[in-house]
Scaffold this motif. Structure first.
Motif, mmCIF file in Angstrom:
data_model
loop_
_atom_site.group_PDB
_atom_site.id
_atom_site.type_symbol
_atom_site.label_atom_id
_atom_site.label_comp_id
_atom_site.label_asym_id
_atom_site.label_seq_id
_atom_site.Cartn_x
_atom_site.Cartn_y
_atom_site.Cartn_z
ATOM 1 N N ASP A 1 44.485 46.902 71.620
ATOM 2 C CA ASP A 1 44.243 46.119 70.415
ATOM 3 C C ASP A 1 45.109 46.642 69.277
ATOM 4 O O ASP A 1 45.912 45.926 68.715
ATOM 5 N N ILE A 2 44.953 47.913 68.945
ATOM 6 C CA ILE A 2 45.703 48.507 67.835
ATOM 7 C C ILE A 2 46.298 49.831 68.284
ATOM 8 O O ILE A 2 45.619 50.643 68.900
ATOM 9 N N ILE A 3 47.559 50.016 67.961
ATOM 10 C CA ILE A 3 48.209 51.308 68.213
ATOM 11 C C ILE A 3 48.463 51.960 66.862
ATOM 12 O O ILE A 3 49.053 51.346 65.969
ATOM 13 N N THR A 4 47.985 53.185 66.719
ATOM 14 C CA THR A 4 48.245 53.959 65.506
ATOM 15 C C THR A 4 49.155 55.132 65.853
ATOM 16 O O THR A 4 50.236 55.267 65.301
ATOM 17 N N THR A 5 48.730 55.951 66.801
ATOM 18 C CA THR A 5 49.581 57.054 67.260
ATOM 19 C C THR A 5 50.037 56.833 68.697
ATOM 20 O O THR A 5 50.991 57.449 69.142
ATOM 21 N N GLY A 6 49.325 55.977 69.416
ATOM 22 C CA GLY A 6 49.649 55.723 70.816
ATOM 23 C C GLY A 6 48.968 56.680 71.771
ATOM 24 O O GLY A 6 49.237 56.665 72.969
ATOM 25 N N GLY A 7 48.066 57.505 71.273
ATOM 26 C CA GLY A 7 47.430 58.519 72.105
ATOM 27 C C GLY A 7 46.676 57.961 73.296
ATOM 28 O O GLY A 7 46.806 58.459 74.414
ATOM 29 N N ALA A 8 45.888 56.912 73.089
ATOM 30 C CA ALA A 8 45.116 56.334 74.197
ATOM 31 C C ALA A 8 46.049 55.724 75.235
ATOM 32 O O ALA A 8 45.841 55.884 76.442
ATOM 33 N N ALA A 9 47.090 55.034 74.780
ATOM 34 C CA ALA A 9 48.052 54.437 75.707
ATOM 35 C C ALA A 9 48.811 55.523 76.467
ATOM 36 O O ALA A 9 49.053 55.397 77.668
ATOM 37 N N ARG A 10 49.162 56.580 75.775
ATOM 38 C CA ARG A 10 49.856 57.707 76.420
ATOM 39 C C ARG A 10 48.996 58.273 77.541
ATOM 40 O O ARG A 10 49.466 58.448 78.673
ATOM 41 N N ARG B 1 49.974 49.634 64.081
ATOM 42 C CA ARG B 1 49.707 50.247 62.772
ATOM 43 C C ARG B 1 50.420 51.590 62.630
ATOM 44 O O ARG B 1 50.153 52.325 61.694
ATOM 45 N N SER B 2 51.272 51.923 63.560
ATOM 46 C CA SER B 2 51.871 53.255 63.544
ATOM 47 C C SER B 2 52.838 53.438 62.384
ATOM 48 O O SER B 2 53.559 52.524 61.998
ATOM 49 N N GLU B 3 52.803 54.635 61.851
ATOM 50 C CA GLU B 3 53.747 55.036 60.813
ATOM 51 C C GLU B 3 55.039 55.467 61.499
ATOM 52 O O GLU B 3 55.021 55.868 62.664
ATOM 53 N N PRO B 4 56.171 55.418 60.816
ATOM 54 C CA PRO B 4 57.428 55.838 61.431
ATOM 55 C C PRO B 4 57.308 57.242 62.023
ATOM 56 O O PRO B 4 56.853 58.168 61.372
ATOM 57 N N GLY B 5 57.659 57.342 63.295
ATOM 58 C CA GLY B 5 57.634 58.631 63.987
ATOM 59 C C GLY B 5 56.291 59.008 64.581
ATOM 60 O O GLY B 5 56.205 59.950 65.364
ATOM 61 N N ALA B 6 55.221 58.293 64.246
ATOM 62 C CA ALA B 6 53.890 58.644 64.753
ATOM 63 C C ALA B 6 53.679 58.166 66.184
ATOM 64 O O ALA B 6 52.993 58.813 66.962
ATOM 65 N N ASN B 7 54.245 57.025 66.546
ATOM 66 C CA ASN B 7 54.127 56.487 67.894
ATOM 67 C C ASN B 7 55.240 57.097 68.742
ATOM 68 O O ASN B 7 56.406 56.778 68.563
ATOM 69 N N THR B 8 54.861 57.977 69.634
ATOM 70 C CA THR B 8 55.851 58.693 70.456
ATOM 71 C C THR B 8 55.837 58.219 71.908
ATOM 72 O O THR B 8 56.251 58.949 72.804
ATOM 73 N N LEU B 9 55.366 56.998 72.148
ATOM 74 C CA LEU B 9 55.276 56.497 73.515
ATOM 75 C C LEU B 9 56.639 56.409 74.196
ATOM 76 O O LEU B 9 56.731 56.546 75.414
ATOM 77 N N HIS B 10 57.676 56.204 73.411
ATOM 78 C CA HIS B 10 59.025 56.140 73.984
ATOM 79 C C HIS B 10 59.390 57.441 74.705
ATOM 80 O O HIS B 10 60.188 57.441 75.636
ATOM 81 N N GLU B 11 58.778 58.557 74.295
ATOM 82 C CA GLU B 11 59.049 59.834 74.956
ATOM 83 C C GLU B 11 58.588 59.835 76.414
ATOM 84 O O GLU B 11 59.072 60.624 77.213
ATOM 85 N N LEU B 12 57.651 58.951 76.748
ATOM 86 C CA LEU B 12 57.177 58.794 78.129
ATOM 87 C C LEU B 12 57.875 57.631 78.833
ATOM 88 O O LEU B 12 57.478 57.241 79.919
ATOM 89 N N GLY B 13 58.863 57.047 78.173
ATOM 90 C CA GLY B 13 59.536 55.893 78.745
ATOM 91 C C GLY B 13 58.726 54.615 78.617
ATOM 92 O O GLY B 13 58.913 53.684 79.395
ATOM 93 N N LEU B 14 57.826 54.578 77.635
ATOM 94 C CA LEU B 14 56.997 53.397 77.415
ATOM 95 C C LEU B 14 57.532 52.585 76.244
ATOM 96 O O LEU B 14 57.657 53.095 75.135
ATOM 97 N N GLY B 15 57.823 51.328 76.507
ATOM 98 C CA GLY B 15 58.198 50.420 75.435
ATOM 99 C C GLY B 15 56.947 49.816 74.843
ATOM 100 O O GLY B 15 55.960 49.591 75.543
ATOM 101 N N THR B 16 56.967 49.567 73.544
ATOM 102 C CA THR B 16 55.819 48.994 72.848
ATOM 103 C C THR B 16 56.254 47.734 72.118
ATOM 104 O O THR B 16 57.251 47.743 71.396
ATOM 105 N N VAL B 17 55.493 46.653 72.322
ATOM 106 C CA VAL B 17 55.714 45.421 71.571
ATOM 107 C C VAL B 17 54.371 44.977 71.010
ATOM 108 O O VAL B 17 53.320 45.239 71.597
ATOM 109 N N SER B 18 54.421 44.307 69.857
ATOM 110 C CA SER B 18 53.180 43.890 69.214
ATOM 111 C C SER B 18 53.290 42.473 68.682
ATOM 112 O O SER B 18 54.385 41.986 68.400
#
Length: 177
Positions: A117-126, A148-165
């Protein structure tokens, strides 16, 4: 922003942004709160969000992975719209019954797109991506209603995960003006 997304953003914002005095998880007090369950519990809004998510799904998606709790109703609606099967991913495996992390059909050796539903840091998705990968799934994408992530807060790309909203916090704030 396209007109249909702008209209949806206005509806989501007016439905979910509430005023009062609220204590956030961090302990901070705020006079404004975004109650995402208000759009998830409204079948018309939920369907509109899901309809906008469908074109964001990667073409290789075989299974939708709805993340506990907010991703579950969205994944269910997207599943109904697309015919793709859905699984429901817990924050941690149950300690009773099946003791499973993810409920629903088979997902091992299949490509799972996470639905949130909402991504802020991406922790649950990670955490979900790591756990599902350990259980044999291919996970490379997260589709969310609101980023809702702030610049640099969503680090899912580090796991090779793309995010679209469908929309962002900036989109929601813009319609407040």
């Amino acid at each position: 922003m396209p007109t249909d997304i702008r209209e949806l953003t206005v509806l989501i914002d007016s439905t979910c942004r509430i005023r009062g005095e609220f204590t956030l998880r961090s302990g901070r007090i705020t006079n404004e709160y975004f109650d995402k369950y208000r759009f998830e519990g409204d079948p018309r809004l939920l369907r509109r969000v899901a309809e906008h998510m469908v074109p964001l799904l990667p073409s290789d998606t075989q299974v939708l992975g709805g993340l506990e709790l907010g991703g579950v109703p969205i994944a269910t609606m997207v599943s109904a719209l697309t015919g793709l099967p859905a699984i429901f991913v817990r924050k941690e495996a149950k300690t009773y019954g099946t003791c499973r992390l993810a409920e629903g059909g088979d997902f091992a050796d299949r490509t799972v797109t996470l639905v949130e539903d909402i991504i802020t840091t991406g922790g649950a998705a990670r955490n979900a991506a790591v756990a599902l990968r350990e259980l044999g799934a291919t996970v490379h994408s997260v589709v969310c209603a609101i980023d809702r992530s702030e610049p640099g807060a969503n680090t899912l790309h580090e796991l090779g995960l793309g995010t679209v909203s469908v929309m962002t916090k900036a989109d929601l704030d813009e319609v407040q003006r």
